[in-house]
Scaffold this active site. Structure first.
Site, short mmCIF file in Angstrom:
data_model
loop_
_atom_site.label_atom_id
_atom_site.label_comp_id
_atom_site.label_asym_id
_atom_site.label_seq_id
_atom_site.Cartn_x
_atom_site.Cartn_y
_atom_site.Cartn_z
N ASP A 163 1.94 -14.31 12.70
CA ASP A 163 0.80 -14.88 12.00
C ASP A 163 -0.09 -13.74 11.50
O ASP A 163 -0.74 -13.07 12.31
CB ASP A 163 0.01 -15.79 12.95
CG ASP A 163 -1.07 -16.58 12.22
OD1 ASP A 163 -1.47 -16.15 11.12
OD2 ASP A 163 -1.52 -17.61 12.76
N LYS A 185 -8.16 -15.25 16.11
CA LYS A 185 -8.34 -14.85 14.71
C LYS A 185 -9.79 -14.49 14.38
O LYS A 185 -10.25 -14.67 13.25
CB LYS A 185 -7.83 -15.95 13.77
CG LYS A 185 -6.36 -16.25 13.97
CD LYS A 185 -5.88 -17.45 13.18
CE LYS A 185 -4.43 -17.75 13.52
NZ LYS A 185 -3.94 -18.99 12.89
N HIS A 202 -2.41 10.19 -1.64
CA HIS A 202 -2.56 8.89 -2.29
C HIS A 202 -2.43 9.00 -3.80
O HIS A 202 -1.92 8.08 -4.45
CB HIS A 202 -3.89 8.26 -1.90
CG HIS A 202 -3.83 7.49 -0.62
ND1 HIS A 202 -3.57 6.14 -0.59
CD2 HIS A 202 -3.95 7.88 0.66
CE1 HIS A 202 -3.55 5.73 0.67
NE2 HIS A 202 -3.78 6.76 1.45
N GLU A 251 0.84 -1.20 0.00
CA GLU A 251 0.00 0.00 0.00
C GLU A 251 0.87 1.25 0.00
O GLU A 251 1.62 1.51 0.96
CB GLU A 251 -0.92 0.03 1.22
CG GLU A 251 -1.80 1.27 1.24
CD GLU A 251 -2.71 1.34 2.45
OE1 GLU A 251 -3.24 2.42 2.74
OE2 GLU A 251 -2.90 0.28 3.09
#
Length: 576
Positions: free
Chosen positions: A463, A387, A561, A255
């Site tokens: 993770d 998660k 951006h 990004e």
């Protein structure tokens, strides 16, 4: 789940020739055997040690029987008895080693040592038996035998032998998952599997790199069935001045603007004197679920687990799982006759999911004696909660609970962040607090904490899926010193990180951990490296929140951006 490979029937001149003329390293292995190093033939050596064992045992039994009859202490031994004891132990060690290895080999090996693992007695490629979990755990050893240079050259032009293996994989005659173990070359196995996938799908994956990666390092621990690796750029934000130390924070992301924005936040924090952090809690959780015949029986176990008088016993049983695992508490909840038991424990410098799971299993086995009617449904009952966004993590915490704060000076807000304190405070209240409440957010009272958490997680071998709960964050902004300066803080109750195990041992991720000074376990203070990494994550989030909110307040987000997150290449030339 076990999947059995089917046998391959057929003959081929090339395969038969290879069967008659094995490769040099296999021929050498056939000529040289472990028994050749012994001064006597192997069968004679076995007979000698067997006789020594029997004679020593018989002599010692006779002597001990005589001592018992004469009331002589058994520990008083003479020279002959000492020699007999030594002979008994030596022969026992030899016999256990010899016959134990033979027994294991009889299980592990699916064919005779003189046969090629891909060539049957008829000269045709033979099916490979699926590896057991123990074989998979031991599999990295053969992969390390061959150098990466030789492995890289092996598939530049695929040999006829590899072509036959690809064809067998496509036909389902050789399971793809056994290639590493059977070939003994992880790079070659990945190349063969990759070629099989391309032929099966009809898709070209040349853009996915194959060479330049140590496939042996992931075998049995990080990734199964590899066909290549994804290239991901790593940027550095910093220095982040946190708790008097300077950190250069690695961030793996695609990004645009993310690293640059976080870097600007780091600059603002550093020019204002730095940030400080505090770790409130440090405990990984696992919550099994068990079903009982009645809700009353479930309530009885709940009362037992939550009774402080039983904690020492439970802790002793739990802590057997690891020298680092230390039970901190058990919190239970019921749904009908189902009991959910949330165990919390410290796990040293490991993230700790496997460690806490082993400890929980020890406790469940222990409880089964007093609660034989307990039916364990699952080692994880989603009360952990792993998660998944969950209120229990937001309230009780999971992993490391961290608060990080800084005071940003008025002149820094104006010069570096291009905005003012009042606008930032108002924006945070309306966007992060009120806006998130309207959205019904769970742990999402922030601008983009997940951006920074995920980028650091990927760079340091964490993770990535645990960014779900690790990104739980509430960002607070308040004016102080008569409204001139800005106090900013992030509260993150469930940052799940470790500096050992999993992806942290891979070369690139290990290098990023080393850059932060938290590589591996801290031997002097177990757990301190993982806690320090958690504070760096929180510090990075603080910098990212500060910079993004400033861009929004100043109306610079879209402009930034468009400048940094859009390619300047003329893509029309790339169109067919």
């Amino acid at each position: 789940m076990e999947v059995r490979g089917r046998g391959v029937v057929g003959q081929g001149s090339a395969a038969a020739a290879r069967h008659r003329h094995p490769p040099p390293h296999r021929a050498a292995a056939a000529r040289v055997q472990a028994g050749d190093a012994l001064p006597l033939p192997l069968r004679h050596t076995n007979l000698i040690f067997s006789a020594l064992f029997a004679v020593s045992l018989a002599y010692l039994m006779r002597r001990w029987r005589e001592k018992i009859r004469s009331s002589t202490p058994l520990h008083v031994v003479g020279l002959a008895e000492m020699l007999a004891i030594f002979g008994l132990i030596a022969s026992l060690i030899y016999l256990l080693s010899f016959f134990g290895i033979a027994f294991v080999q009889s299980i592990v090996s699916s064919s005779d040592d003189d046969e090629d693992f891909l060539v049957g007695s008829s000269g045709a490629p033979a099916a490979a038996a699926p590896p057991s979990s123990r074989q998979q755990a031991q599999a990295p050893a053969p992969c390390a035998l061959l150098g990466s240079t030789a492995a890289a050259a092996a598939l530049e032009k695929m040999p006829e032998e590899d072509e036959e293996i690809v064809a067998s994989v496509i036909a389902g005659k050789i399971p793809s998952y056994v290639l590493e173990t059977r070939l003994g070359d992880c790079r070659r196995a990945a190349g063969i599997r990759r070629e099989a996938v391309q032929r099966i799908t009809g898709r070209d994956i040349d853009g996915l790199p194959l060479d330049g990666f140590d496939y042996a390092s992931i075998l049995g621990q990080c990734c199964e069935l590899p066909v290549g690796y994804v290239q991901l750029p790593v940027g550095i934000a910093g220095p982040l001045l946190l708790d008097g130390q300077r950190f250069y924070v690695p961030m793996a992301t695609t990004e645009g603007c993310l690293v640059a924005s976080t870097n600007r936040g780091c600059k603002a924090i550093a020019e204002s004197g730095g940030a400080t952090s505090v770790v409130l809690r440090d405990g990984m959780t696992r919550a099994p679920v068990a079903r009982f015949p009645t809700a009353r029986r479930a309530a009885e176990l709940k009362a037992f687990l939550e009774d402080p008088a039983n904690f020492d016993t439970l802790s002793m049983v739990f802590n057997r799982s690891s020298r680092f695992a230390r039970l901190q508490g058990v919190h239970c909840a019921m749904a009908g006759r189902n009991l959910y038991m949330r165990f919390i424990c410290s796990t040293g410098d490991a993230m700790g999911m496997n460690m806490v799971s082993k400890g929980v299993q020890n406790v469940l086995d222990f409880l089964q004696d007093d609660f034989p009617d307990m039916d364990v449904i699952s080692i994880s009952g989603n009360f952990c909660s792993d998660k998944k966004p969950a209120s229990v993590n937001w309230i009780e915490g999971r992993g490391k609970s961290v608060v990080c704060e800084a005071v940003i000076k008025e002149e820094v807000v104006k010069k570096v962040l291009k905005t003012n304190v009042q606008s930032l405070v108002e924006l945070n209240t309306i966007k992060n607090l009120a806006g998130s409440a309207i959205a019904g957010a769970l742990g999402g009272f922030n601008a983009h904490a997940s951006n920074i958490v995920t980028a650091i997680f990927i760079a340091t071998g964490q993770d990535p899926a645990q960014n779900v709960e690790s990104s739980h964050c509430i960002t607070m902004l308040e004016p102080i010193n008569d409204g001139k300066d800005l106090h900013i803080s992030v509260t993150m109750p469930s940052i799940e990180v470790g500096t050992v195990g999993g992806g942290t041992q891979l070369a690139s991720q290990s290098a990023c951990l080393d850059l932060l000074g938290v590589k591996g376990a801290n031997r002097d203070s177990p757990g301190s490296n993982a806690r320090l990494l958690a504070t760096v994550v929180a510090g990075g989030v603080l910098a990212g929140e500060l910079s993004l909110l400033s861009a929004l307040a100043a109306g610079q987000l879209v402009k930034s951006h468009m400048k940094y997150n859009r390619s300047s290449k003329d893509m029309s030339k790339a169109l067919p």
